[in-house]
Scaffold this active site. Sequence first.
Site, PDB file in Angstrom:
ATOM      1  N   ARG A 151      12.421   4.549  13.136  1.00 33.06           N
ATOM      2  CA  ARG A 151      11.235   5.339  13.134  1.00 33.06           C
ATOM      3  C   ARG A 151      10.314   5.109  14.384  1.00 33.06           C
ATOM      4  O   ARG A 151      10.798   4.988  15.264  1.00 33.06           O
ATOM      5  CB  ARG A 151      10.357   5.204  11.564  1.00 33.06           C
TER       6      ARG A 151
ATOM      7  N   ALA B  87       2.835  -0.703   4.973  1.00 32.10           N
ATOM      8  CA  ALA B  87       2.591  -0.859   6.658  1.00 32.10           C
ATOM      9  C   ALA B  87       2.015  -2.136   6.797  1.00 32.10           C
ATOM     10  O   ALA B  87       2.047  -2.323   8.085  1.00 32.10           O
ATOM     11  CB  ALA B  87       1.284   0.468   6.853  1.00 32.10           C
TER      12      ALA B  87
ATOM     13  N   ASN C  78       8.057  -5.516  -0.480  1.00 35.05           N
ATOM     14  CA  ASN C  78       7.858  -4.516   0.305  1.00 35.05           C
ATOM     15  C   ASN C  78       6.507  -4.281   0.444  1.00 35.05           C
ATOM     16  O   ASN C  78       5.545  -3.718  -0.115  1.00 35.05           O
ATOM     17  CB  ASN C  78       8.558  -3.301  -0.194  1.00 35.05           C
TER      18      ASN C  78
ATOM     19  N   ASP D 295       1.927 -15.590   7.567  1.00 30.17           N
ATOM     20  CA  ASP D 295       1.526 -17.028   7.263  1.00 30.17           C
ATOM     21  C   ASP D 295       1.678 -17.475   5.991  1.00 30.17           C
ATOM     22  O   ASP D 295       2.009 -18.564   5.608  1.00 30.17           O
ATOM     23  CB  ASP D 295      -0.208 -17.014   7.600  1.00 30.17           C
TER      24      ASP D 295
ATOM     25  N   ARG E 101       5.404  10.951  -2.378  1.00 31.55           N
ATOM     26  CA  ARG E 101       4.879  10.425  -1.110  1.00 31.55           C
ATOM     27  C   ARG E 101       6.111  10.579   0.032  1.00 31.55           C
ATOM     28  O   ARG E 101       7.110  10.122  -0.076  1.00 31.55           O
ATOM     29  CB  ARG E 101       4.332   8.971  -0.871  1.00 31.55           C
TER      30      ARG E 101
ATOM     31  N   HIS F   2      12.505  -2.650   2.339  1.00 31.72           N
ATOM     32  CA  HIS F   2      12.165  -1.323   2.665  1.00 31.72           C
ATOM     33  C   HIS F   2      12.985  -0.030   2.428  1.00 31.72           C
ATOM     34  O   HIS F   2      14.137  -0.154   2.323  1.00 31.72           O
ATOM     35  CB  HIS F   2      11.971  -1.330   4.321  1.00 31.72           C
ATOM     36  N   LEU F   3      12.426   0.791   1.898  1.00 27.42           N
ATOM     37  CA  LEU F   3      13.430   1.998   1.333  1.00 27.42           C
ATOM     38  C   LEU F   3      13.753   2.686   2.649  1.00 27.42           C
ATOM     39  O   LEU F   3      14.952   2.996   2.808  1.00 27.42           O
ATOM     40  CB  LEU F   3      12.238   3.225   0.852  1.00 27.42           C
TER      41      LEU F   3
ATOM     42  N   HIS G 259       3.775  -4.327   9.269  1.00 32.09           N
ATOM     43  CA  HIS G 259       3.823  -4.177  10.791  1.00 32.09           C
ATOM     44  C   HIS G 259       2.512  -4.506  11.311  1.00 32.09           C
ATOM     45  O   HIS G 259       2.277  -4.460  12.692  1.00 32.09           O
ATOM     46  CB  HIS G 259       4.021  -2.515  11.001  1.00 32.09           C
TER      47      HIS G 259
ATOM     48  N   PRO H 109       0.759  -1.266   0.021  1.00 35.93           N
ATOM     49  CA  PRO H 109       0.131   0.058   0.116  1.00 35.93           C
ATOM     50  C   PRO H 109       0.739   1.009   0.069  1.00 35.93           C
ATOM     51  O   PRO H 109       1.849   1.224   0.937  1.00 35.93           O
ATOM     52  CB  PRO H 109      -0.807  -0.128   1.257  1.00 35.93           C
ATOM     53  N   ASN H 110       0.242   2.050  -0.907  1.00 35.66           N
ATOM     54  CA  ASN H 110       0.771   3.581  -0.823  1.00 35.66           C
ATOM     55  C   ASN H 110       2.237   3.602  -1.681  1.00 35.66           C
ATOM     56  O   ASN H 110       2.608   4.837  -1.923  1.00 35.66           O
ATOM     57  CB  ASN H 110       1.255   4.177   0.607  1.00 35.66           C
TER      58      ASN H 110
ATOM     59  N   GLU I 250      12.418  -9.367   2.675  1.00 35.67           N
ATOM     60  CA  GLU I 250      11.750  -8.200   3.119  1.00 35.67           C
ATOM     61  C   GLU I 250      12.548  -6.972   2.556  1.00 35.67           C
ATOM     62  O   GLU I 250      13.912  -7.003   2.919  1.00 35.67           O
ATOM     63  CB  GLU I 250      11.670  -8.192   4.689  1.00 35.67           C
TER      64      GLU I 250
ATOM     65  N   TYR J 130      11.249   8.886   1.769  1.00 32.01           N
ATOM     66  CA  TYR J 130      11.087   7.797   0.888  1.00 32.01           C
ATOM     67  C   TYR J 130      11.854   8.050  -0.504  1.00 32.01           C
ATOM     68  O   TYR J 130      12.119   7.276  -1.420  1.00 32.01           O
ATOM     69  CB  TYR J 130       9.929   7.312   0.529  1.00 32.01           C
TER      70      TYR J 130
HETATM   71  C1  DQA Z   1       8.055   1.160   4.073  1.00 32.79           C
HETATM   72  C2  DQA Z   1       8.071   1.176   5.500  1.00 32.79           C
HETATM   73  C3  DQA Z   1       6.720   0.919   6.078  1.00 32.79           C
HETATM   74  O1  DQA Z   1       6.650   1.319   7.453  1.00 32.79           O
HETATM   75  C4  DQA Z   1       5.768   1.871   5.628  1.00 32.79           C
HETATM   76  O2  DQA Z   1       4.320   1.922   6.126  1.00 32.79           O
HETATM   77  C5  DQA Z   1       5.622   2.063   4.187  1.00 32.79           C
HETATM   78  C6  DQA Z   1       6.933   2.189   3.354  1.00 32.79           C
HETATM   79  C7  DQA Z   1       9.190   1.678   3.291  1.00 32.79           C
HETATM   80  O3  DQA Z   1       9.603   0.967   2.334  1.00 32.79           O
HETATM   81  O4  DQA Z   1      10.277   2.084   3.900  1.00 32.79           O
HETATM   82  O5  DQA Z   1       4.743   2.188   3.289  1.00 32.79           O
HETATM   83  O6  DQA Z   1       7.673  -0.212   3.753  1.00 32.79           O
END
Ligand code: DQA
Length: 149
Positions: A112, A82, A79, A92, A22, A105-106, A85, A14-15, A103, A27
């Site tokens: 954080r 959110a 990635n 699962d 964003r 993440h940027l 978390h 998401p997002n 996994e 990011y």
């Molecule tokens: C993220 C980190 C997450 O905590 C956040 O909710 C994101 C982006 C990252 O790539 O840094 O949406 O996955």
Amino acid sequence: MTDASNLIYVVNGPNLNLLGMREPEIYGSATLDDIAGMLEDRARELGLTIDMRQTNHEGMLVDWLHEAQAEGARAVLLNAGAYTHTSIALLDAIRAIRTPVVEVHLSDPMTREPFRHVSYVGMGAAMTVQGHGAQSYLIALDAVAQGKI
Ligand code: DQA
């Protein structure tokens, strides 16, 4: 025809469709298309094939993890945004498939807000790459190519 043993799913949650505009101070300025382009260039050098996707829907992420296994993909770079978390369903799914998941993440969620310090994805992932901006994806791809997972 694609050789599935060289196929890498890159699954974004998401997002992440809003990357570039964003919260760029967190990011960066690269869009998801920019990252896809970087990954495709590197994958070509490494003899790998990228299948890059994004969804804002948790269940779709679960479906795509199942699909990665069904297609015989070598690995998934995930990635989950959110949902990282919050999503026991994603944990699962990662545990349910044999395809290794990295996994990605940027940002570095551990530096954080406290609610980002728990990673359900990380509990199932073979490896985590975080905090390197768009480069996190390339580092994860290199790790797969080098057989680190
Ligand atoms: C993220 C980190 C997450 O905590 C956040 O909710 C994101 C982006 C990252 O790539 O840094 O949406 O996955």
